[in-house]
Write an enzyme that holds these catalytic residues in place. Structure first.
Site, PDB file in Angstrom:
ATOM      1  N   ARG A  46      -8.003  -9.630  21.191  1.00  0.00           N
ATOM      2  CA  ARG A  46      -8.511  -8.780  20.160  1.00  0.00           C
ATOM      3  C   ARG A  46      -8.334  -7.396  20.733  1.00  0.00           C
ATOM      4  O   ARG A  46      -7.574  -6.283  20.094  1.00  0.00           O
ATOM      5  CB  ARG A  46     -10.076  -8.738  19.986  1.00  0.00           C
ATOM      6  CG  ARG A  46     -10.580  -7.672  19.390  1.00  0.00           C
ATOM      7  CD  ARG A  46     -11.998  -7.788  18.439  1.00  0.00           C
ATOM      8  NE  ARG A  46     -12.997  -8.590  19.173  1.00  0.00           N
ATOM      9  CZ  ARG A  46     -13.595  -8.195  20.388  1.00  0.00           C
ATOM     10  NH1 ARG A  46     -13.326  -7.256  20.988  1.00  0.00           N
ATOM     11  NH2 ARG A  46     -14.356  -9.015  20.762  1.00  0.00           N
ATOM     12  N   TYR A  98      -4.210   3.544  -4.288  1.00  0.00           N
ATOM     13  CA  TYR A  98      -4.190   2.122  -4.430  1.00  0.00           C
ATOM     14  C   TYR A  98      -5.806   1.777  -4.917  1.00  0.00           C
ATOM     15  O   TYR A  98      -6.687   2.275  -4.214  1.00  0.00           O
ATOM     16  CB  TYR A  98      -3.814   1.557  -3.204  1.00  0.00           C
ATOM     17  CG  TYR A  98      -4.063   0.057  -3.184  1.00  0.00           C
ATOM     18  CD1 TYR A  98      -2.986  -0.670  -3.743  1.00  0.00           C
ATOM     19  CD2 TYR A  98      -5.070  -0.360  -2.385  1.00  0.00           C
ATOM     20  CE1 TYR A  98      -3.256  -2.099  -3.884  1.00  0.00           C
ATOM     21  CE2 TYR A  98      -5.085  -1.995  -2.387  1.00  0.00           C
ATOM     22  CZ  TYR A  98      -4.144  -2.590  -3.070  1.00  0.00           C
ATOM     23  OH  TYR A  98      -4.204  -4.067  -3.190  1.00  0.00           O
ATOM     24  N   ASP A 170      -0.777   7.292   3.135  1.00  0.00           N
ATOM     25  CA  ASP A 170      -0.352   6.153   2.743  1.00  0.00           C
ATOM     26  C   ASP A 170       0.941   5.873   2.670  1.00  0.00           C
ATOM     27  O   ASP A 170       1.326   6.439   1.484  1.00  0.00           O
ATOM     28  CB  ASP A 170      -1.378   5.505   1.806  1.00  0.00           C
ATOM     29  CG  ASP A 170      -0.987   4.413   1.337  1.00  0.00           C
ATOM     30  OD1 ASP A 170      -0.054   3.583   1.726  1.00  0.00           O
ATOM     31  OD2 ASP A 170      -1.811   3.341   1.209  1.00  0.00           O
ATOM     32  N   LYS A 195       3.891  -5.485   2.062  1.00  0.00           N
ATOM     33  CA  LYS A 195       4.942  -4.728   0.934  1.00  0.00           C
ATOM     34  C   LYS A 195       6.165  -4.846   1.869  1.00  0.00           C
ATOM     35  O   LYS A 195       6.544  -5.758   2.180  1.00  0.00           O
ATOM     36  CB  LYS A 195       4.357  -3.568   0.246  1.00  0.00           C
ATOM     37  CG  LYS A 195       2.806  -3.599   0.051  1.00  0.00           C
ATOM     38  CD  LYS A 195       2.398  -4.386  -0.930  1.00  0.00           C
ATOM     39  CE  LYS A 195       1.092  -4.746  -1.122  1.00  0.00           C
ATOM     40  NZ  LYS A 195       0.176  -3.564  -1.332  1.00  0.00           N
TER      41      LYS A 195
HETATM   42  C1  PLP Z   1      -1.248  -3.164  -1.476  1.00  0.00           C
HETATM   43  C2  PLP Z   1      -1.628  -1.727  -0.744  1.00  0.00           C
HETATM   44  C3  PLP Z   1      -2.491  -1.360  -0.155  1.00  0.00           C
HETATM   45  C4  PLP Z   1      -3.618  -2.585   0.591  1.00  0.00           C
HETATM   46  O1  PLP Z   1      -3.042  -3.405   1.335  1.00  0.00           O
HETATM   47  P1  PLP Z   1      -3.184  -4.829   1.900  1.00  0.00           P
HETATM   48  O2  PLP Z   1      -2.311  -5.465   2.685  1.00  0.00           O
HETATM   49  O3  PLP Z   1      -3.235  -5.729   0.344  1.00  0.00           O
HETATM   50  O4  PLP Z   1      -4.553  -5.021   2.127  1.00  0.00           O
HETATM   51  C5  PLP Z   1      -2.921  -0.163   0.440  1.00  0.00           C
HETATM   52  N1  PLP Z   1      -2.139   0.823  -0.091  1.00  0.00           N
HETATM   53  C6  PLP Z   1      -1.228   0.785  -0.817  1.00  0.00           C
HETATM   54  C7  PLP Z   1      -0.138   1.702  -1.358  1.00  0.00           C
HETATM   55  C8  PLP Z   1      -0.818  -0.603  -1.360  1.00  0.00           C
HETATM   56  O5  PLP Z   1       0.114  -0.816  -2.070  1.00  0.00           O
END
Ligand code: PLP
Length: 377
Positions: A46, A98, A170, A195
């Site tokens: 961890r 998001y 982000d 993604k």
């Molecule tokens: C998908 C997404 C998230 C969240 O990510 P997860 O891996 O699904 O927890 C956060 N910000 C954006 C812009 C996203 O597209």
């Protein structure tokens, strides 16, 4: 080192001891100690794991940051970053962040007395007007989902510095291949690596990169305390994804430009949202702060019925949530990702019932265009 080279050679690659050119998967939880408290740098996974550490080093390198951190999902990454705040603090967030970030802030963090305001961050005067005495951070997403709104990161950085705020970005949609927020003055970059960074629809994960030793120390403390870490197998999958991130983003960019051209020429398609179009509201800023416009497009076909028709007829576009993978995906935000937002609020934002969102993959563009042409007919 240039960017594509860094994706292959940046950070820690391979294994010095054996010469393996791929970082081994250290599927291990604990490490033998020479004497009580005397260890080789790893004591418990961890706290630190060599495979995860290699990934954290590569992503820090790609974002030009001081340290990277890997989490079990994008939301675990964002939650851990939010843990840098204290009860009573206030954060300003992009109004069409998001959905998961929206839910975290309004339904979970609010219970710990972390106050928030959603603001249209594409308008810096609105951001300045929303700052309160207890505001501690700006949380920006750019481009946003599904309307690809753009926020000027340099302006946000100036506002953050003038008001002593932490700037968190982000960077999921742009990826470090096209946009490096730390270079523009951000303190923290977060990713849903599920993604583009993973890129193959096979791993859920989150990454954070920070720009100061102090924040790095705080975030490592939180990562170890809260424990939402990424496992070694998934860390390895992300490193494998990263090696082709540049190639994929180039291919996706090329495909996306051609698909936008096709949509522009189609009579049944009204508004197209894509920052690469000169008439897009954020085009000039996007062009300045990012080297590519990305692979996300939204467009309006006028009605829910027509949108349903398109979705039922496509063959190569997979009807699914998520984005950023090698395969092209199609979705209707009003019925899927944004269904939990009341219709009235959706329409205010511009998320109509006939809005279709595409995540462009790396297939042959002729096939993708033909597929959409048939589906729209
Ligand atoms: C998908 C997404 C998230 C969240 O990510 P997860 O891996 O699904 O927890 C956060 N910000 C954006 C812009 C996203 O597209």
């Amino acid at each position: 080192m240039k960017r594509k080279t860094r994706m292959v050679h940046g950070g820690i690659t391979g294994d010095e001891r054996t010469g393996a050119v791929s970082v081994p998967i250290y599927q291990v939880s604990t490490y033998k100690q020479e004497a009580a408290g005397k260890h080789s740098g790893y004591e418990y996974s961890r706290t630190g794991n060599p495979t995860r550490h290699a990934l954290e080093t590569v992503i820090a390198n790609l974002e030009n940051g001081k340290a990277g951190f890997a989490f079990g999902s994008g939301m675990a990454a964002i939650t851990s970053v939010m843990m840098l705040m204290n009860a009573g603090d206030h954060i300003l967030m992009t109004d069409d962040v998001y959905g998961g970030s929206y839910r975290l802030t309004t339904k979970v963090l609010n219970r710990f007395d972390l106050d928030h305001t959603f603001v249209d961050t594409s308008d810096s005067t609105k951001v300045e007007a929303a700052i309160k005495p207890n505001t501690k951070a700006l949380f920006i997403e750019t481009p946003t989902n599904p309307l690809l709104k753009i926020t000027d990161l340099k302006k946000m950085s100036d506002i953050a510095k003038a008001n002593n705020l932490m700037l968190i970005v982000d960077n999921t949609f742009a990826t470090p291949y096209w946009q490096q927020p730390l270079d523009l003055g951000a303190d923290i970059v977060v990713h849903s690596a599920t993604k583009y960074i993973g890129g193959h629809s096979d791993v859920v994960s989150g990454l954070v990169v920070v720009n100061s030793d102090e924040i790095a120390e705080d975030l490592h403390f939180i990562q170890n305390s809260v424990g939402g870490i990424l496992g070694p197998q998934d860390s390895w999958l992300l490193m494998r994804g990263i090696k082709t991130l540049g190639l994929r983003m180039e291919a996706i960019e090329k495909n996306t430009h051609q698909l936008v051209e096709f949509l522009q020429s189609h009579q049944d398609v009204s508004t197209i949202y894509y920052p690469g179009i000169t008439s897009h509201k954020g085009h000039d800023v996007a062009k300045l702060q990012a080297e590519g416009f990305g692979g996300m497009i939204s467009f309006d076909v006028g009605s829910a019925e027509k949108a349903d028709q398109v979705l039922s007829k496509v063959k190569y576009f997979t009807l699914a949530e998520s984005l950023g993978a090698v395969e092209s995906l199609i979705s209707i935000p009003a019925k899927m990702t944004h269904a939990s937002i009341p219709r009235e609020r959706r329409l205010e934002l511009g998320i109509t019932d006939g809005l279709i969102r595409l995540s462009i993959g790396i297939e042959d563009i002729e096939d993708l265009i033909e597929d959409l042409k048939n589906a729209l007919a």
